[in-house]
Design a protein around this motif. Structure first.
Motif, PDB file in Angstrom:
ATOM      1  N   VAL A  17       0.863  -1.182   0.000  1.00  0.00           N
ATOM      2  CA  VAL A  17       0.000   0.000   0.000  1.00  0.00           C
ATOM      3  C   VAL A  17       0.899   1.231   0.000  1.00  0.00           C
ATOM      4  O   VAL A  17       1.731   1.410   0.894  1.00  0.00           O
ATOM      5  N   LEU A  18       0.737   2.069  -1.012  1.00  0.00           N
ATOM      6  CA  LEU A  18       1.557   3.271  -1.133  1.00  0.00           C
ATOM      7  C   LEU A  18       0.928   4.413  -0.341  1.00  0.00           C
ATOM      8  O   LEU A  18      -0.291   4.466  -0.166  1.00  0.00           O
ATOM      9  N   PRO A  19       1.753   5.344   0.136  1.00  0.00           N
ATOM     10  CA  PRO A  19       1.214   6.474   0.895  1.00  0.00           C
ATOM     11  C   PRO A  19       0.333   7.355   0.014  1.00  0.00           C
ATOM     12  O   PRO A  19       0.590   7.486  -1.186  1.00  0.00           O
ATOM     13  N   ASP A  20      -0.675   7.951   0.630  1.00  0.00           N
ATOM     14  CA  ASP A  20      -1.528   8.864  -0.123  1.00  0.00           C
ATOM     15  C   ASP A  20      -0.856  10.233  -0.226  1.00  0.00           C
ATOM     16  O   ASP A  20       0.202  10.482   0.354  1.00  0.00           O
ATOM     17  N   GLU A  21      -1.484  11.136  -0.961  1.00  0.00           N
ATOM     18  CA  GLU A  21      -0.904  12.461  -1.197  1.00  0.00           C
ATOM     19  C   GLU A  21      -0.675  13.225   0.103  1.00  0.00           C
ATOM     20  O   GLU A  21       0.344  13.904   0.273  1.00  0.00           O
ATOM     21  N   LYS A  22      -1.582  13.076   1.053  1.00  0.00           N
ATOM     22  CA  LYS A  22      -1.462  13.790   2.326  1.00  0.00           C
ATOM     23  C   LYS A  22      -0.210  13.342   3.090  1.00  0.00           C
ATOM     24  O   LYS A  22       0.545  14.162   3.610  1.00  0.00           O
ATOM     25  N   LEU A  23       0.024  12.028   3.155  1.00  0.00           N
ATOM     26  CA  LEU A  23       1.210  11.525   3.840  1.00  0.00           C
ATOM     27  C   LEU A  23       2.482  11.876   3.072  1.00  0.00           C
ATOM     28  O   LEU A  23       3.492  12.244   3.676  1.00  0.00           O
ATOM     29  N   LEU A  24       2.435  11.779   1.741  1.00  0.00           N
ATOM     30  CA  LEU A  24       3.604  12.157   0.947  1.00  0.00           C
ATOM     31  C   LEU A  24       3.972  13.619   1.195  1.00  0.00           C
ATOM     32  O   LEU A  24       5.146  13.958   1.342  1.00  0.00           O
ATOM     33  N   ALA A  25       2.969  14.482   1.276  1.00  0.00           N
ATOM     34  CA  ALA A  25       3.215  15.906   1.536  1.00  0.00           C
ATOM     35  C   ALA A  25       3.785  16.113   2.937  1.00  0.00           C
ATOM     36  O   ALA A  25       4.724  16.896   3.129  1.00  0.00           O
ATOM     37  N   ALA A  26       3.236  15.393   3.919  1.00  0.00           N
ATOM     38  CA  ALA A  26       3.717  15.526   5.307  1.00  0.00           C
ATOM     39  C   ALA A  26       5.152  15.038   5.428  1.00  0.00           C
ATOM     40  O   ALA A  26       5.987  15.675   6.081  1.00  0.00           O
ATOM     41  N   MET A  27       5.463  13.902   4.806  1.00  0.00           N
ATOM     42  CA  MET A  27       6.829  13.384   4.847  1.00  0.00           C
ATOM     43  C   MET A  27       7.781  14.310   4.097  1.00  0.00           C
ATOM     44  O   MET A  27       8.908  14.538   4.533  1.00  0.00           O
ATOM     45  N   GLY A  28       7.314  14.867   2.980  1.00  0.00           N
ATOM     46  CA  GLY A  28       8.133  15.812   2.232  1.00  0.00           C
ATOM     47  C   GLY A  28       8.459  17.047   3.057  1.00  0.00           C
ATOM     48  O   GLY A  28       9.600  17.520   3.065  1.00  0.00           O
ATOM     49  N   ALA A  29       7.471  17.553   3.786  1.00  0.00           N
ATOM     50  CA  ALA A  29       7.696  18.726   4.643  1.00  0.00           C
ATOM     51  C   ALA A  29       8.674  18.392   5.772  1.00  0.00           C
ATOM     52  O   ALA A  29       9.558  19.188   6.094  1.00  0.00           O
ATOM     53  N   TYR A  30       8.505  17.221   6.371  1.00  0.00           N
ATOM     54  CA  TYR A  30       9.396  16.774   7.451  1.00  0.00           C
ATOM     55  C   TYR A  30      10.828  16.646   6.932  1.00  0.00           C
ATOM     56  O   TYR A  30      11.781  17.151   7.536  1.00  0.00           O
ATOM     57  N   ASN A  31      10.991  15.986   5.783  1.00  0.00           N
ATOM     58  CA  ASN A  31      12.324  15.807   5.206  1.00  0.00           C
ATOM     59  C   ASN A  31      12.937  17.152   4.825  1.00  0.00           C
ATOM     60  O   ASN A  31      14.122  17.378   5.052  1.00  0.00           O
TER      61      ASN A  31
END
Length: 143
Positions: A17-31
């Motif tokens: 199961v791949l991350p949704d857009e919301k999680l991808l955005a949150a991880m991108g902001a964290y990184n």
């Protein structure tokens, strides 16, 4: 000090199961926050163990074992490599991990990476030079 943040696998990551857009955005902001702070070296997600393999040596002979692997709690779904001043600073970054990951039920592990000086006199000047060459070439290979 370098540390690896290990994101443990769960039933979803093992199911692919791949991350949704919301999680991808949150991880991108964290990184991005870690990059701007100058602590992030690298971070990557991993495919599920069904696409992986292990090599087990018995009496020096290798045997390949194809995934998937059943013990999800022992598997890794991704990692981040950071460089910080202390274990406490590393833990502070872990505590800022996006809370929406895995519905707020994610397990992270922190492991310190060995540095040259950790090996003492056994890590001779010649071995240190070899290690430096290997790291330099590895960095070139990533470009």
């Amino acid at each position: 000090m370098r540390f690896m943040i290990i994101r443990r696998a769960d039933k979803d990551t093992e199911a692919g199961v791949l991350p949704d857009e919301k999680l991808l955005a949150a991880m991108g902001a964290y990184n991005e926050e870690m990059v701007k702070a100058g602590v992030m070296i690298q971070g990557e997600g991993l495919h599920p163990s069904s696409k992986g393999a292990r090599v087990k040596f018995t009496n020096g002979k290798p045997a390949i074992i194809d995934g998937p692997f059943t013990e999800t709690k022992e598997l890794i779904a991704g990692f981040t490599l950071i460089q910080v001043k202390s274990r406490e600073e590393a833990l502070a970054w872990l505590q800022r991990w996006p809370s929406i990951d895995a519905g707020g039920n994610v397990e992270l592990e922190l492991r310190q990476v060995f540095e040259d000086d950790d090996f003492g006199a056994e890590f001779t000047p010649e071995l240190r030079e070899q290690e430096a060459r290997i790291r330099e070439q590895g960095a070139k290979n990533r470009r």
